[in-house]
Design a protein around this motif. Structure first.
Motif, PDB file in Angstrom:
ATOM      1  N   ARG A  25     -14.496  -3.985   1.962  1.00  0.00           N
ATOM      2  CA  ARG A  25     -13.451  -4.993   2.006  1.00  0.00           C
ATOM      3  C   ARG A  25     -13.369  -5.586   3.407  1.00  0.00           C
ATOM      4  O   ARG A  25     -13.631  -4.916   4.404  1.00  0.00           O
ATOM      5  CB  ARG A  25     -12.102  -4.409   1.602  1.00  0.00           C
ATOM      6  CG  ARG A  25     -12.101  -3.771   0.228  1.00  0.00           C
ATOM      7  CD  ARG A  25     -10.697  -3.702  -0.333  1.00  0.00           C
ATOM      8  NE  ARG A  25     -10.197  -5.045  -0.611  1.00  0.00           N
ATOM      9  CZ  ARG A  25     -10.459  -5.697  -1.756  1.00  0.00           C
ATOM     10  NH1 ARG A  25     -11.203  -5.145  -2.686  1.00  0.00           N
ATOM     11  NH2 ARG A  25      -9.978  -6.901  -1.942  1.00  0.00           N
ATOM     12  N   LYS A  26     -12.997  -6.852   3.488  1.00  0.00           N
ATOM     13  CA  LYS A  26     -12.877  -7.541   4.760  1.00  0.00           C
ATOM     14  C   LYS A  26     -11.452  -8.048   4.898  1.00  0.00           C
ATOM     15  O   LYS A  26     -11.002  -8.880   4.117  1.00  0.00           O
ATOM     16  CB  LYS A  26     -13.866  -8.714   4.831  1.00  0.00           C
ATOM     17  CG  LYS A  26     -13.778  -9.520   6.119  1.00  0.00           C
ATOM     18  CD  LYS A  26     -14.724 -10.707   6.085  1.00  0.00           C
ATOM     19  CE  LYS A  26     -14.620 -11.523   7.358  1.00  0.00           C
ATOM     20  NZ  LYS A  26     -15.496 -12.726   7.311  1.00  0.00           N
ATOM     21  N   ALA A  27     -10.734  -7.525   5.882  1.00  0.00           N
ATOM     22  CA  ALA A  27      -9.359  -7.944   6.122  1.00  0.00           C
ATOM     23  C   ALA A  27      -9.329  -8.974   7.235  1.00  0.00           C
ATOM     24  O   ALA A  27      -9.928  -8.780   8.295  1.00  0.00           O
ATOM     25  CB  ALA A  27      -8.494  -6.736   6.497  1.00  0.00           C
ATOM     26  N   VAL A  28      -8.646 -10.087   6.989  1.00  0.00           N
ATOM     27  CA  VAL A  28      -8.579 -11.164   7.980  1.00  0.00           C
ATOM     28  C   VAL A  28      -7.118 -11.556   8.182  1.00  0.00           C
ATOM     29  O   VAL A  28      -6.290 -11.416   7.281  1.00  0.00           O
ATOM     30  CB  VAL A  28      -9.393 -12.396   7.529  1.00  0.00           C
ATOM     31  CG1 VAL A  28     -10.858 -12.033   7.376  1.00  0.00           C
ATOM     32  CG2 VAL A  28      -8.859 -12.973   6.236  1.00  0.00           C
ATOM     33  N   GLN A  33     -13.698  -9.516  -2.212  1.00  0.00           N
ATOM     34  CA  GLN A  33     -13.332  -8.355  -1.397  1.00  0.00           C
ATOM     35  C   GLN A  33     -12.668  -8.744  -0.069  1.00  0.00           C
ATOM     36  O   GLN A  33     -12.514  -7.914   0.816  1.00  0.00           O
ATOM     37  CB  GLN A  33     -14.565  -7.469  -1.093  1.00  0.00           C
ATOM     38  CG  GLN A  33     -15.290  -6.949  -2.307  1.00  0.00           C
ATOM     39  CD  GLN A  33     -14.445  -6.000  -3.139  1.00  0.00           C
ATOM     40  OE1 GLN A  33     -13.697  -5.207  -2.596  1.00  0.00           O
ATOM     41  NE2 GLN A  33     -14.546  -6.085  -4.446  1.00  0.00           N
ATOM     42  N   MET A  34     -12.252 -10.009   0.076  1.00  0.00           N
ATOM     43  CA  MET A  34     -11.544 -10.419   1.287  1.00  0.00           C
ATOM     44  C   MET A  34     -10.040 -10.264   1.088  1.00  0.00           C
ATOM     45  O   MET A  34      -9.506 -10.594   0.035  1.00  0.00           O
ATOM     46  CB  MET A  34     -11.875 -11.869   1.647  1.00  0.00           C
ATOM     47  CG  MET A  34     -11.131 -12.379   2.895  1.00  0.00           C
ATOM     48  SD  MET A  34     -11.428 -14.139   3.239  1.00  0.00           S
ATOM     49  CE  MET A  34     -13.119 -14.049   3.852  1.00  0.00           C
ATOM     50  N   ASP A  35      -9.360  -9.743   2.108  1.00  0.00           N
ATOM     51  CA  ASP A  35      -7.907  -9.590   2.082  1.00  0.00           C
ATOM     52  C   ASP A  35      -7.294 -10.370   3.238  1.00  0.00           C
ATOM     53  O   ASP A  35      -7.735 -10.221   4.384  1.00  0.00           O
ATOM     54  CB  ASP A  35      -7.503  -8.119   2.240  1.00  0.00           C
ATOM     55  CG  ASP A  35      -8.065  -7.239   1.137  1.00  0.00           C
ATOM     56  OD1 ASP A  35      -7.986  -7.650  -0.032  1.00  0.00           O
ATOM     57  OD2 ASP A  35      -8.584  -6.150   1.447  1.00  0.00           O
ATOM     58  N   ILE A  36      -6.301 -11.197   2.958  1.00  0.00           N
ATOM     59  CA  ILE A  36      -5.494 -11.810   4.010  1.00  0.00           C
ATOM     60  C   ILE A  36      -4.322 -10.878   4.263  1.00  0.00           C
ATOM     61  O   ILE A  36      -3.567 -10.542   3.348  1.00  0.00           O
ATOM     62  CB  ILE A  36      -5.006 -13.209   3.603  1.00  0.00           C
ATOM     63  CG1 ILE A  36      -6.208 -14.135   3.370  1.00  0.00           C
ATOM     64  CG2 ILE A  36      -4.094 -13.790   4.685  1.00  0.00           C
ATOM     65  CD1 ILE A  36      -5.826 -15.521   2.897  1.00  0.00           C
ATOM     66  N   LEU A  37      -4.187 -10.413   5.498  1.00  0.00           N
ATOM     67  CA  LEU A  37      -3.225  -9.367   5.831  1.00  0.00           C
ATOM     68  C   LEU A  37      -1.784  -9.814   5.567  1.00  0.00           C
ATOM     69  O   LEU A  37      -1.485 -11.016   5.555  1.00  0.00           O
ATOM     70  CB  LEU A  37      -3.391  -8.988   7.305  1.00  0.00           C
ATOM     71  CG  LEU A  37      -4.756  -8.370   7.676  1.00  0.00           C
ATOM     72  CD1 LEU A  37      -4.868  -8.227   9.183  1.00  0.00           C
ATOM     73  CD2 LEU A  37      -4.929  -7.021   6.990  1.00  0.00           C
ATOM     74  N   ALA A  74       0.670 -10.659   0.878  1.00  0.00           N
ATOM     75  CA  ALA A  74      -0.748 -10.548   1.207  1.00  0.00           C
ATOM     76  C   ALA A  74      -1.533 -11.169   0.063  1.00  0.00           C
ATOM     77  O   ALA A  74      -1.051 -11.238  -1.071  1.00  0.00           O
ATOM     78  CB  ALA A  74      -1.144  -9.089   1.416  1.00  0.00           C
ATOM     79  N   THR A 127      -5.402 -11.243  -1.894  1.00  0.00           N
ATOM     80  CA  THR A 127      -6.689 -10.587  -2.098  1.00  0.00           C
ATOM     81  C   THR A 127      -7.540 -11.411  -3.054  1.00  0.00           C
ATOM     82  O   THR A 127      -7.042 -11.875  -4.076  1.00  0.00           O
ATOM     83  CB  THR A 127      -6.493  -9.176  -2.693  1.00  0.00           C
ATOM     84  OG1 THR A 127      -5.774  -8.370  -1.754  1.00  0.00           O
ATOM     85  CG2 THR A 127      -7.835  -8.507  -2.999  1.00  0.00           C
ATOM     86  N   GLU A 150      -2.017   0.752  -7.213  1.00  0.00           N
ATOM     87  CA  GLU A 150      -2.992  -0.056  -6.461  1.00  0.00           C
ATOM     88  C   GLU A 150      -4.410   0.229  -6.956  1.00  0.00           C
ATOM     89  O   GLU A 150      -5.229  -0.684  -7.071  1.00  0.00           O
ATOM     90  CB  GLU A 150      -2.878   0.241  -4.966  1.00  0.00           C
ATOM     91  CG  GLU A 150      -1.589  -0.213  -4.314  1.00  0.00           C
ATOM     92  CD  GLU A 150      -1.531  -1.726  -4.111  1.00  0.00           C
ATOM     93  OE1 GLU A 150      -2.549  -2.402  -4.350  1.00  0.00           O
ATOM     94  OE2 GLU A 150      -0.453  -2.225  -3.727  1.00  0.00           O
TER      95      GLU A 150
END
Length: 266
Positions: free
Chosen positions: A7-10, A36-40, A83, A85, A172
């Protein structure tokens, strides 16, 4: 076994760049989110509308989560921490709405809205930063957007989330991969709890049963697959059902209508 995708958190985009103002009460931006990208988690001093032109995203707050396929949008009121996702690669569109522009009680909480073809095209105009849109035209488009938002049909597509840490972890995990286990016992074991404890927590924290909550999650995921024109047999298999008939029975039991009608209505 395939390794799990990383996962990539940005962080969220620079909020001041897109902040609405009395002179420009409606601002918009476009963003591509890879799978798999997550905006915090973050918050805004203005209202926000999130939807994707293609792909599906999940918008989460402390109390609820919303799995949103194309043609649906999530409204997030002023100050609500949230957030985002990407369930799959998504072409995301976001509208920022000046506080006080939508003051009716219905806009005080998060809600899912149907995005009409007209609203979709209007939003595309708002976020088209490549064109030099004159102020008068921008104001007219903004007025139409607000009017279309008020006319948009609300949809019951949110899933409640618990505050208990053990149950939150289980929920989750189910949201990320709802077909990984079929039984309550297997899900409970994953978080180191007994089936009896999980059953009690669902009742106490969410006012529902494990099976009822899981059915809502499966329906939300099914909507994202149906939006991509996947056949019923594929949707059933993807969600862990032996055949389309078993999946159809779950939909009928949960929403009181066959899948074809549910997907058309929702």
């Amino acid at each position: 076994m395939k390794p799990a995708a990383t996962r990539k958190a940005v962080p969220p985009a620079d909020p001041l760049r897109y902040a609405p103002s009395p002179e420009r009460p409606l601002r918009g931006k476009a963003r591509t989110m890879e799978q798999q990208m997550d905006i915090l988690p973050h918050r805004h001093d203005w209202g926000q509308l999130v939807f994707s032109i293609s792909g599906a995203v999940r918008v989460s707050t402390e109390q609820s989560t919303f799995i949103v396929p194309p043609s649906r949008a999530v409204w997030i009121p002023v100050g609500v921490v949230h957030a985002v996702t990407a369930i799959e690669q998504a072409d995301l569109r976001t509208l920022y709405v000046l506080q006080g522009l939508l003051t009716e009680p219905a806009w005080s909480g998060c809600r899912v809205l149907e995005v009409s073809p007209l609203l979709r095209e209007l939003v595309l105009q708002v976020v088209d930063e490549s064109s030099a849109v004159e102020a008068r035209r921008e104001a007219l488009v903004g007025e139409l957007v607000v009017d279309e938002l008020r006319r948009a049909r609300p949809l019951s597509l949110g899933v409640a989330l618990p505050s208990d840490a053990r149950l939150r972890k289980l929920c989750e995990a189910m949201l990320a991969a709802p077909a990984r286990h079929q039984s309550l016992e297997a899900w409970a074991a994953e978080v180191g709890a007994s089936a009896r404890t999980v059953t009690r927590l669902f009742r106490e924290q969410l006012g529902t049963s494990f099976n009822q909550w899981r059915s809502q999650v499966l329906l939300a995921h099914a909507l994202t697959l149906a939006a991509r024109r996947r056949p019923m047999s594929h949707i059933a298999s993807e969600l862990g059902y032996a055949n389309a008939s078993a999946f159809s029975a779950m939909v009928r039991r949960t929403v009181g209508m066959p899948p074809s009608r549910f997907f058309a209505a929702a």
